[in-house]
Design an enzyme around this catalytic site. Structure first.
Site, PDB file in Angstrom:
ATOM      1  CG  ASP A 159      34.171   1.593 -17.433  1.00  0.00           C
ATOM      2  OD1 ASP A 159      34.279   2.576 -18.183  1.00  0.00           O
ATOM      3  OD2 ASP A 159      34.349   0.423 -17.821  1.00  0.00           O
ATOM      4  CG  HIS A 192      34.225   2.525 -21.676  1.00  0.00           C
ATOM      5  ND1 HIS A 192      34.561   1.721 -20.614  1.00  0.00           N
ATOM      6  CD2 HIS A 192      34.759   1.930 -22.769  1.00  0.00           C
ATOM      7  CE1 HIS A 192      35.285   0.691 -21.043  1.00  0.00           C
ATOM      8  NE2 HIS A 192      35.417   0.797 -22.349  1.00  0.00           N
ATOM      9  CG  ASN A 287      40.283  -3.506 -27.235  1.00  0.00           C
ATOM     10  OD1 ASN A 287      39.819  -4.615 -27.044  1.00  0.00           O
ATOM     11  ND2 ASN A 287      39.745  -2.406 -26.728  1.00  0.00           N
ATOM     12  CB  SER A 349      35.739  -2.436 -23.123  1.00  0.00           C
ATOM     13  OG  SER A 349      36.903  -1.855 -22.644  1.00  0.00           O
TER      14      SER A 349
END
Length: 413
Positions: A159, A192, A287, A349
């Site tokens: 990430d 994130h 998404n 996520s």
């Protein structure tokens, strides 16, 4: 024929970012706790330097202690000044020239008018900052399963990095790797990656923040910083290298809260090799809120994770297709964030690390199982939603830790 390497983006659909502040109370070494009672409000009375000594009269200097002389504060003098306003002290903060007392309106005014008093302020209450258990952690049954054995397994988060030093995240047993130009894996200017890591392993029982799926801080973590702080795209070839770093670090479970619309033969083959080699790969379904495939989630070697809300209903943004395998909480998920804060975020996520965290938790209790066996157990025990059996919206359903552990206790590996 090999298709072009695609751009892979972090999958993040943000609804709210809630930074939580920590309140701190500072007290001197000799402060005593005095419970509040009655109708009067408690105040802190700050005396002017030397005024409490002056209140004792000209003979005071002969019996003042060295500490009183240094601090220019005398408890006896402070008590004498308080008695003038008919006030009974509750406590003294000697080092700060402050007395603490409950005051009614008349007493408060009298002290404010006293030329020996610098100021009077209300003594604000402070409360235990108890941690909260995000709804998703309960939904996936994590609190029902002991994570005492998670030191025998490692999860990898690919990430934007990791807020090393966050008070609610493990600081020991964490390793990492950062791609060139992205800075250190132990920093996360985006947030994130830290959010994802918190869902997997935020510390429980420390009375702050949140709780992750694995809350004892025993779970091994390997962080790969594949995105820079702006979350700029990366490539499939980089992702392959990232998973290799996870493998080299001894990780068994890999979370990939990222994806792209194009597939790659090289990437697909690599995923299959990693999976067949004993790694469980988990990725966000996407998404876009459409039936489009997202990669790496839609490779057969990867568990594609859809998102549900707190009512266990598929999130409107969650992609739905034949490769969706399982679901996890992904709407308004509260977790750790950059700069040692917290945030509530939404997206597949956020759903993916719930599944990855549960996989590590379940596998820690059944280490002889293969990645395929753990995967099968998670699917067999997921809470069925939507159409009976597997469907394109939820896959097999919402992942459940306790149900999977019980299933393996009976069926073994």
């Amino acid at each position: 024929m090999m298709q072009p390497i695609q751009k892979i983006l972090p999958l993040l659909f943000t609804v709210t970012a809630l930074a939580l502040s920590v309140q701190q109370a500072v007290a001197s070494d000799n402060e005593e706790f005095m419970p509040l009672s009655g109708d009067d409000t408690q105040y802190m009375i700050k005396f002017k330097p030397g005024s409490t000594i002056k209140a004792l009269g000209p003979e005071a200097d002969s019996y003042l202690s060295a500490g009183e002389r240094k601090q220019k504060f005398s408890r006896k003098g402070a008590m004498a000044l308080l008695r003038q306003a008919q006030v009974q002290e509750a406590n003294h903060l000697d080092a700060f020239g402050v007395s603490v007392a409950k005051l009614n309106a008349q007493q408060l005014q009298a002290l404010k008018n006293n030329p020996m008093v610098d100021y009077v302020e209300e003594d604000p209450k402070r409360y235990l900052l108890a941690e909260s258990v995000p709804y998703g952690i309960t939904m996936v049954q994590a609190p029902q399963v002991s994570d005492a054995m998670t030191s025998n397994i490692k999860a990898c988060v690919i990430d934007t990095g990791y807020n090393y030093g966050h008070p609610d995240l493990p600081g020991s047993g964490v390793t990492g790797y950062a791609f060139s130009g992205h800075g250190s894996w132990s920093t996360d200017g985006n947030g994130h990656g830290t959010h994802v890591a918190g869902t997997i392993a935020a510390i429980g029982g420390n009375n702050i923040g949140v709780v992750g799926v694995n809350r004892s801080a025993k779970l091994g973590l390997h962080i790969v910083k594949i995105f820079n702080d702006s979350g700029k795209w990366t490539t499939a070839s980089n992702l392959i290298q990232a998973i290799q770093s996870c493998k080299n670090a001894g990780a068994s479970v890999v979370n990939m809260s990222l994806g792209g619309s194009s597939s790659s033969t090289t990437e697909s083959n690599a995923m299959t090799n990693f999976y067949n080699g004993g790694m469980l790969l988990v990725a966000a379904a996407g998404n876009a809120g459409t039936s489009a495939f997202s990669y790496p989630a839609s490779y057969s070697a990867v568990m594609s994770v859809a998102a549900v809300n707190s009512s266990k209903v598929r999130a409107s943004f969650s992609q739905y297709n034949s490769q969706v395998e399982i679901s996890g909480p992904g709407v308004s998920v509260n977790s750790t964030y950059k700069n040692s804060t917290y945030a509530s975020l939404s997206g597949t996520s956020m759903a993916s690390p719930h599944v990855a965290g549960v996989a590590a938790l379940v596998w820690s209790q059944h280490r002889t199982c293969s990645a395929a066996k753990i995967r099968a157990a998670l699917n067999a025990t997921a809470e069925d939603r939507g159409t009976a059996g597997r469907d394109t919206q939820y896959g097999w359903g919402i992942v459940r830790a306790k149900a999977a552990v019980d299933y393996l206790n009976v069926n073994r590996c």
